[in-house]
Each structure stands twice: as structure tokens, then as C-alpha cells.
Design a protein around this motif. Structure first.
Motif, PDB file in Angstrom:
ATOM      1  N   ALA A  10       0.841  -1.112  -0.001  1.00  0.00           N
ATOM      2  CA  ALA A  10       0.085   0.034  -0.012  1.00  0.00           C
ATOM      3  C   ALA A  10       0.922   1.315   0.034  1.00  0.00           C
ATOM      4  N   ILE A  11       0.577   2.045  -0.904  1.00  0.00           N
ATOM      5  CA  ILE A  11       1.119   3.443  -0.778  1.00  0.00           C
ATOM      6  C   ILE A  11       0.123   4.672  -0.467  1.00  0.00           C
ATOM      7  N   LEU A  12       0.337   5.204   0.745  1.00  0.00           N
ATOM      8  CA  LEU A  12      -0.730   5.942   1.220  1.00  0.00           C
ATOM      9  C   LEU A  12      -0.330   7.712   0.850  1.00  0.00           C
ATOM     10  N   GLY A  13      -0.834   8.004  -0.562  1.00  0.00           N
ATOM     11  CA  GLY A  13      -0.580   9.341  -0.758  1.00  0.00           C
ATOM     12  C   GLY A  13      -0.069   9.318  -2.286  1.00  0.00           C
ATOM     13  N   ALA A  14      -0.841  10.017  -3.167  1.00  0.00           N
ATOM     14  CA  ALA A  14      -0.616   9.580  -4.482  1.00  0.00           C
ATOM     15  C   ALA A  14       0.043  11.131  -5.169  1.00  0.00           C
ATOM     16  N   GLY A  15       0.850  11.918  -4.256  1.00  0.00           N
ATOM     17  CA  GLY A  15       1.423  12.992  -4.800  1.00  0.00           C
ATOM     18  C   GLY A  15       2.711  12.494  -5.781  1.00  0.00           C
ATOM     19  N   ASP A  52      -5.561   8.248  -2.061  1.00  0.00           N
ATOM     20  CA  ASP A  52      -5.443   9.560  -1.941  1.00  0.00           C
ATOM     21  C   ASP A  52      -6.721  10.121  -1.647  1.00  0.00           C
ATOM     22  N   VAL A  53      -7.154  11.514  -1.562  1.00  0.00           N
ATOM     23  CA  VAL A  53      -8.370  12.068  -1.321  1.00  0.00           C
ATOM     24  C   VAL A  53      -8.835  12.774  -2.538  1.00  0.00           C
ATOM     25  N   PHE A  54      -8.039  12.684  -3.832  1.00  0.00           N
ATOM     26  CA  PHE A  54      -8.479  12.977  -5.068  1.00  0.00           C
ATOM     27  C   PHE A  54      -8.389  12.018  -6.060  1.00  0.00           C
ATOM     28  N   ASP A  55      -9.364  12.060  -6.967  1.00  0.00           N
ATOM     29  CA  ASP A  55      -9.301  11.093  -8.073  1.00  0.00           C
ATOM     30  C   ASP A  55      -8.414  11.188  -8.846  1.00  0.00           C
ATOM     31  N   TYR A  56      -7.806  12.323  -9.418  1.00  0.00           N
ATOM     32  CA  TYR A  56      -7.086  12.422 -10.653  1.00  0.00           C
ATOM     33  C   TYR A  56      -5.811  12.026 -10.472  1.00  0.00           C
ATOM     34  N   PRO A  57      -5.003  12.150  -9.291  1.00  0.00           N
ATOM     35  CA  PRO A  57      -3.647  11.413  -9.081  1.00  0.00           C
ATOM     36  C   PRO A  57      -3.983  10.007  -9.164  1.00  0.00           C
ATOM     37  N   LEU A  58      -4.812   9.545  -8.589  1.00  0.00           N
ATOM     38  CA  LEU A  58      -5.365   7.908  -8.635  1.00  0.00           C
ATOM     39  C   LEU A  58      -5.445   7.575  -9.915  1.00  0.00           C
ATOM     40  N   ASP A  59      -5.940   8.346 -11.002  1.00  0.00           N
ATOM     41  CA  ASP A  59      -6.142   7.820 -12.460  1.00  0.00           C
ATOM     42  C   ASP A  59      -4.709   7.865 -12.752  1.00  0.00           C
ATOM     43  N   ILE A  60      -3.686   8.634 -12.436  1.00  0.00           N
ATOM     44  CA  ILE A  60      -2.265   8.611 -12.778  1.00  0.00           C
ATOM     45  C   ILE A  60      -1.739   7.312 -12.274  1.00  0.00           C
ATOM     46  N   PHE A 104       3.754  27.499  -7.403  1.00  0.00           N
ATOM     47  CA  PHE A 104       3.672  27.081  -5.921  1.00  0.00           C
ATOM     48  C   PHE A 104       2.331  27.193  -5.281  1.00  0.00           C
ATOM     49  N   ARG A 105       1.784  28.324  -5.853  1.00  0.00           N
ATOM     50  CA  ARG A 105       0.126  28.172  -5.351  1.00  0.00           C
ATOM     51  C   ARG A 105      -0.747  27.050  -5.883  1.00  0.00           C
ATOM     52  N   MET A 106      -0.562  26.720  -7.234  1.00  0.00           N
ATOM     53  CA  MET A 106      -1.050  25.510  -7.914  1.00  0.00           C
ATOM     54  C   MET A 106      -0.665  24.271  -6.899  1.00  0.00           C
ATOM     55  N   VAL A 107       0.556  23.942  -6.491  1.00  0.00           N
ATOM     56  CA  VAL A 107       0.797  22.667  -5.877  1.00  0.00           C
ATOM     57  C   VAL A 107       0.510  22.768  -4.475  1.00  0.00           C
ATOM     58  N   ASP A 108       0.485  24.036  -3.753  1.00  0.00           N
ATOM     59  CA  ASP A 108      -0.122  24.067  -2.559  1.00  0.00           C
ATOM     60  C   ASP A 108      -1.430  23.794  -2.157  1.00  0.00           C
ATOM     61  N   LYS A 109      -2.184  24.527  -3.397  1.00  0.00           N
ATOM     62  CA  LYS A 109      -3.696  24.327  -3.091  1.00  0.00           C
ATOM     63  C   LYS A 109      -4.326  23.340  -3.833  1.00  0.00           C
ATOM     64  N   LYS A 110      -3.471  22.432  -4.802  1.00  0.00           N
ATOM     65  CA  LYS A 110      -3.979  21.427  -5.372  1.00  0.00           C
ATOM     66  C   LYS A 110      -5.016  21.930  -6.747  1.00  0.00           C
ATOM     67  N   GLU A 111      -4.445  23.173  -7.217  1.00  0.00           N
ATOM     68  CA  GLU A 111      -5.269  23.686  -8.204  1.00  0.00           C
ATOM     69  C   GLU A 111      -5.316  23.029  -9.699  1.00  0.00           C
ATOM     70  N   ASP A 112      -6.000  23.257 -10.384  1.00  0.00           N
ATOM     71  CA  ASP A 112      -6.134  22.722 -11.922  1.00  0.00           C
ATOM     72  C   ASP A 112      -5.468  21.389 -11.837  1.00  0.00           C
ATOM     73  N   GLN A 113      -5.989  20.583 -11.139  1.00  0.00           N
ATOM     74  CA  GLN A 113      -5.337  18.901 -10.840  1.00  0.00           C
ATOM     75  C   GLN A 113      -3.784  19.005 -11.174  1.00  0.00           C
ATOM     76  N   SER A 114      -3.181  19.542 -10.299  1.00  0.00           N
ATOM     77  CA  SER A 114      -1.692  19.862 -10.392  1.00  0.00           C
ATOM     78  C   SER A 114      -1.154  18.622  -9.494  1.00  0.00           C
ATOM     79  N   VAL A 115      -0.025  18.177 -10.132  1.00  0.00           N
ATOM     80  CA  VAL A 115       0.942  17.121  -9.293  1.00  0.00           C
ATOM     81  C   VAL A 115       2.365  17.538  -9.526  1.00  0.00           C
TER      82      VAL A 115
END
Length: 342
Positions: free
Chosen positions: A166-171, A193-201, A323-334
């Protein structure tokens, strides 16, 4: 030259600074790509334990050698390179054993006089410079350092192909830990993860299954049901409250947890789970040269679509947005890259 500074918490500016001079054993690199790492976000928010604003950001880099010192012999001007961005200094256990990550005085870009990689030019000792194979793009080359973190985690976890993991966190670090595990022929993996889009990746990168645990109080039970039992190894790549005990309850008797994430707060440990079931919690800190070399080999093999981790590439003038995008998880940023090649 232009450089990206975090001046105060959540304040990013591009400033003009002097191009650095090099010593006889150093290499000047014209930066092409620099990556925003999770630890950079800790600095951005003013929470990093040793990298404090004001500071030139970044430690992930890929670029071209622009100048070499008189004693440099392994690289030359024009070579395409990346860097293992950590120095062990002084007489310490790390230096004596070859484990630089054990060093009592470990330096990284953004500490002391060593400037960060988010600038038009970056200086590194020749001993830390790794040549990029011709087949490896700058985009993938900049992933060497964070992938080395995942490789070292897999090493500390003593991963075997038959393991249920198990890997806990899909950043980015979680996804690159998945890549390192998958490169060891492990097929039975679950990523949360708590978001679907990184789980798709994660699924695109080889995860057998994924689980969105957002808002779920019984996700540990659900994870074990999905995978048909408890896990041999659990990698914690998101340092959220309560995650240690959740990982312990995922783990089989005699299993091992590897702590990869940076933790800002204290974690409670269910000592009964740990002791009576002979479970292990193992610390994991950065990497060493064999990990970096293995990471570069995984990238060169091109069997895992690592490029899927890269969600955005921005010119350095837009670093504050990155930096804001990564911090706030904006625009499905990874993984967001900052470009200096315009």
C-alpha cells in the motif's frame, strides 16, 4: 541572472542576482528545468525545518553544463546533466559509511551559500553531477531526484515481487515510489489519496488498484477487503494526522511501514499493534548514490510512463502561480516544472 525567491511565507518573487562563480571542483549548469517538490512547499509556507525564507528555491534540476572548474574531468561544457542535491560535510557517520543521508551536517540547495536550482544558473560539485543519457529528456531528467527518494524507500522496505503493498498518498513522491516498487516487479499494489485525478495517474503507472479515502472512516477495512488481506509493506507518502496508526492497522503481522513523507506534527503510535504483532516502522531519508543511479536507469529504460507525473510546465516568470497551484491542489496539479529554457 534571474532567480525565483521565496521572500516570506507564500510570497514568491523573481529577482535579479549575480551569476555565481565556481570553484576548481565545481560545475556551472545552465538550468533548463527545475521541479517544485513537496519539501519546497514546506519552505513556501514557512514550515521547513532548515530551509528558511528568503531563499532561492529548488533542488530538482536538469540542464546543460555551461562552465567547469580546472579540476573537473568527468563532465564537459555542453553535457546534459542532472544533480544529486545533497552534500555530506564534516567527520560523521554518513561520511564514514558512505550514507550521505546520515551526515551530521547535510547540506542541500537553499542552505547556507549553496543557492537553489530555480535560477538561470546553478552550481554543484562535480561529484554530485550525473550525465543524462541521450534518450532522456530534460523533463524526465528532472525527475531523477524525486524518483531516487522512491527508490531509496523501496530499498528500506526490502521490497519483494510477491509483496502486497500500500502507498498512502498519490502526490509526486507517492507516484514515484509506486514507480520504484513497480520496477521491482511488484504487481499487487494499492494507492490511496483524497483526490481522483492522481489515482487515475497511479493506475496508468501500474497500480493494481486505487482507493479514494476522502471522507471515509472505514477505509482501512475497505482497503484490506479490496486486496484480499493485510499488507506486507506500507509506504507513507503523505504526512497527515493519524496516518501511522492507520498504516499499522493495514499491515500484516511482521510487516513493515516505511515513512517517506515529511511530518509537521507529532504522530501517536498504537504500541500494542507494533509490539504484539512484531510490526516495524522504518525511517527513510532522501537517498544515496546507488539510489540515484537506479532512478536514472529506470528513467532510461522507459518502461514506466513517468511523464504522467508532470502535470504542468510554467515559465519562471509564473513560478508564484506554480507554487500556489501545488500548495492548493489547483488545476489538478501534481508535479509542476519551472522552465528556464525560453
Amino acid at each position: 541572472m534571474k532567480a525565483v525567491f521565496v521572500e516570506n511565507a507564500e510570497q514568491v518573487k523573481v529577482k535579479e542576482v549575480n551569476r555565481p562563480n565556481i570553484k576548481s571542483d565545481e560545475v556551472l549548469i545552465k538550468v533548463i528545468k527545475a521541479g517544485i517538490c513537496g519539501s519546497d512547499i514546506h519552505t513556501y509556507k514557512g514550515l521547513h525545518p532548515f530551509r528558511k525564507p528568503p531563499v532561492i528555491m529548488g533542488h530538482e534540476v536538469a540542464g546543460e553544463v555551461a562552465e567547469v572548474g580546472n579540476d573537473v574531468s568527468k563532465v564537459k561544457v555542453g553535457d546534459r546533466v542532472t544533480v544529486e542535491p545533497q552534500k555530506g560535510t564534516g567527520e560523521s557517520e554518513g561520511i564514514m559509511t558512505g550514507n550521505v543521508n546520515y551526515s551530521d551536517e547535510r547540506l542541500a540547495p537553499g542552505m547556507g551559500e549553496w543557492l537553489g536550482t530555480m535560477a538561470e544558473y546553478f552550481v554543484a560539485p562535480e561529484t554530485l553531477v550525473l550525465s543524462l543519457p541521450d534518450s532522456v529528456s530534460y523533463e524526465k531528467g528532472v525527475l531523477m531526484e524525486p524518483l531516487a527518494v522512491g527508490v531509496h524507500a523501496a530499498f528500506k522496505g526490502e521490497v519483494h515481487p510477491s509483496d502486497r503493498i500500500a502507498i498512502l498518498g498519490a502526490g509526486p513522491i507517492g507516484l514515484l515510489t509506486l514507480a520504484a516498487v513497480y520496477a521491482r516487479n511488484v504487481k499487487s499494489t494499492l494507492v490511496t489519496d483524497v483526490f481522483d485525478y492522481p489515482l487515475d495517474i497511479a493506475r496508468d503507472m501500474g497500480a493494481r488498484t486505487t482507493l479514494n479515502i476522502g471522507g471515509k472512516s472505514n477505509w482501512v477495512t475497505e482497503a484490506k477487503e479490496i486486496m484480499g488481506g493485510s499488507f506486507d509493506k506500507v509506504f507513507i507518502t503523505a504526512g497527515v494526522p493519524g496516518i501511522i496508526n492507520q498504516a499499522l492497522h493495514l499491515l500484516k503481522k511482521g510487516g513493515r511501514i516505511v515513512t517517506v513523507a515529511m511530518f509537521q506534527d507529532q504522530q501517536k503510535i498504537d504500541i500494542e499493534q507494533l509490539q504484539q504483532n512484531e510490526k516495524e516502522i522504518v525511517g527513510c531519508m532522501t537517498y544515496n548514490r546507488p539510489d540515484s543511479e537506479e532512478a536514472l536507469s529506470i528513467i532510461e529504460d522507459n518502461k514506466i510512463p513517468l511523464e504522467k507525473v508532470i502535470s504542468h510546465q510554467l515559465p519562471y516568470e509564473q513560478a508564484a502561480d506554480g507554487f500556489r497551484m501545488v500548495d492548493k491542489k489547483e488545476d489538478q496539479s501534481v508535479k509542476v516544472l519551472i522552465n528556464f529554457d525560453a
